[in-house]
Design an enzyme around this catalytic site. Structure first.
Site, PDB file in Angstrom:
ATOM      1  N   HIS A   1       0.822  -1.209   0.000  1.00 27.81           N
ATOM      2  CA  HIS A   1       0.000   0.000   0.000  1.00 27.81           C
ATOM      3  C   HIS A   1       0.861   1.266   0.000  1.00 27.81           C
ATOM      4  CE1 HIS A   1      -3.641   2.391   1.003  1.00 27.81           C
ATOM      5  NE2 HIS A   1      -2.726   3.195   1.546  1.00 27.81           N
TER       6      HIS A   1
ATOM      7  N   HIS B   1      -2.669   3.571  -8.169  1.00 31.07           N
ATOM      8  CA  HIS B   1      -3.095   2.704  -9.271  1.00 31.07           C
ATOM      9  C   HIS B   1      -2.841   3.405 -10.586  1.00 31.07           C
ATOM     10  CE1 HIS B   1      -6.460   5.051  -7.723  1.00 31.07           C
ATOM     11  NE2 HIS B   1      -6.904   5.142  -8.965  1.00 31.07           N
TER      12      HIS B   1
ATOM     13  N   HIS C   1      -4.015   3.774 -14.296  1.00 33.18           N
ATOM     14  CA  HIS C   1      -5.088   3.490 -15.246  1.00 33.18           C
ATOM     15  C   HIS C   1      -4.425   3.230 -16.603  1.00 33.18           C
ATOM     16  CE1 HIS C   1      -8.622   5.227 -12.975  1.00 33.18           C
ATOM     17  NE2 HIS C   1      -7.660   5.903 -12.375  1.00 33.18           N
TER      18      HIS C   1
HETATM   19  P1  AMP Z   1      -9.283   7.142  -9.290  1.00 31.54           P
HETATM   20  O1  AMP Z   1     -10.526   7.971  -9.487  1.00 31.54           O
HETATM   21  O2  AMP Z   1      -8.135   7.538 -10.156  1.00 31.54           O
HETATM   22  O3  AMP Z   1      -8.911   7.024  -7.834  1.00 31.54           O
HETATM   23  O4  AMP Z   1      -9.650   5.689  -9.824  1.00 31.54           O
HETATM   24  C1  AMP Z   1     -10.367   4.758  -9.072  1.00 31.54           C
HETATM   25  C2  AMP Z   1     -10.918   3.802 -10.082  1.00 31.54           C
HETATM   26  O5  AMP Z   1     -11.316   2.629  -9.396  1.00 31.54           O
HETATM   27  C3  AMP Z   1     -12.159   4.313 -10.829  1.00 31.54           C
HETATM   28  O6  AMP Z   1     -11.877   4.351 -12.226  1.00 31.54           O
HETATM   29  C4  AMP Z   1     -13.246   3.303 -10.467  1.00 31.54           C
HETATM   30  O7  AMP Z   1     -14.103   3.013 -11.554  1.00 31.54           O
HETATM   31  C5  AMP Z   1     -12.422   2.096 -10.060  1.00 31.54           C
HETATM   32  N1  AMP Z   1     -13.072   1.190  -9.127  1.00 31.54           N
HETATM   33  C6  AMP Z   1     -13.728   1.508  -7.988  1.00 31.54           C
HETATM   34  N2  AMP Z   1     -14.161   0.398  -7.364  1.00 31.54           N
HETATM   35  C7  AMP Z   1     -13.764  -0.652  -8.130  1.00 31.54           C
HETATM   36  C8  AMP Z   1     -13.900  -2.074  -8.033  1.00 31.54           C
HETATM   37  N3  AMP Z   1     -14.549  -2.659  -7.000  1.00 31.54           N
HETATM   38  N4  AMP Z   1     -13.373  -2.847  -9.017  1.00 31.54           N
HETATM   39  C9  AMP Z   1     -12.727  -2.280 -10.059  1.00 31.54           C
HETATM   40  N5  AMP Z   1     -12.549  -0.942 -10.206  1.00 31.54           N
HETATM   41  C10 AMP Z   1     -13.063  -0.143  -9.260  1.00 31.54           C
HETATM   42 ZN    ZN Z   2      -4.279  -0.264  -0.097  1.00 27.89          ZN
END
Ligand code: AMP
Ligand code: ZN
Length: 112
Positions: free
Chosen positions: A49, A101, A103
């Site tokens: 994390h 993360h 994208h």
């Molecule tokens: P961010 O807005 O950059 O923090 O990206 C978070 C991303 O996580 C968003 O694009 C969401 O659609 C995605 N997300 C949230 N919950 C889940 C989940 N359970 N499984 C897969 N993606 C998720």
């Molecule tokens: Zn975490």
């Protein structure tokens, strides 16, 4: 209680919340974004994390490079190596999950 105890992506990595796995190795996990913004939208996360990409870069630059390598591989397989790599960093930039993360947006021609 640590920050990671209440982290959505730590729970996904631990298998406590389901996800659609794209790739996994000892340090890294990749899965499909639940709300795709492109034909192929994958999230790549380090298993450890870190709140954001700056923390990751400072603590473990090799892992950040590894994430880029995995993104490239996914795009090589899905869309002749073309992809957009985004790290939203901070609430005001649209970060909603505070476990770093990448994208990976690919699979189709993307708007500028
Ligand atoms: P961010 O807005 O950059 O923090 O990206 C978070 C991303 O996580 C968003 O694009 C969401 O659609 C995605 N997300 C949230 N919950 C889940 C989940 N359970 N499984 C897969 N993606 C998720
Ligand atoms: Zn975490």
């Amino acid at each position: 209680m640590s920050e990671a105890d209440d982290c959505l992506f730590c729970k996904i990595i631990a298998g406590q919340i389901p996800s659609s796995k794209v790739y996994e190795d000892d340090t890294t996990y990749a899965f499909y974004d639940i709300n795709p913004k492109a034909k192929v939208h994958v999230l790549i996360v380090p298993k450890r994390h870190y709140a954001n990409v700056a923390e990751l870069a400072a603590a473990d630059p090799a892992e950040l490079a590894h994430i880029v390598e995995i993104a490239q591989r996914i795009a090589d397989e899905r869309f002749h190596g073309a992809y957009r790599l985004v790290f939203n960093t901070g609430l005001d930039a649209g970060q909603t999950v505070f476990h770093v993360h990448a994208h990976v947006l690919t699979g189709e021609v993307l708007d500028e």
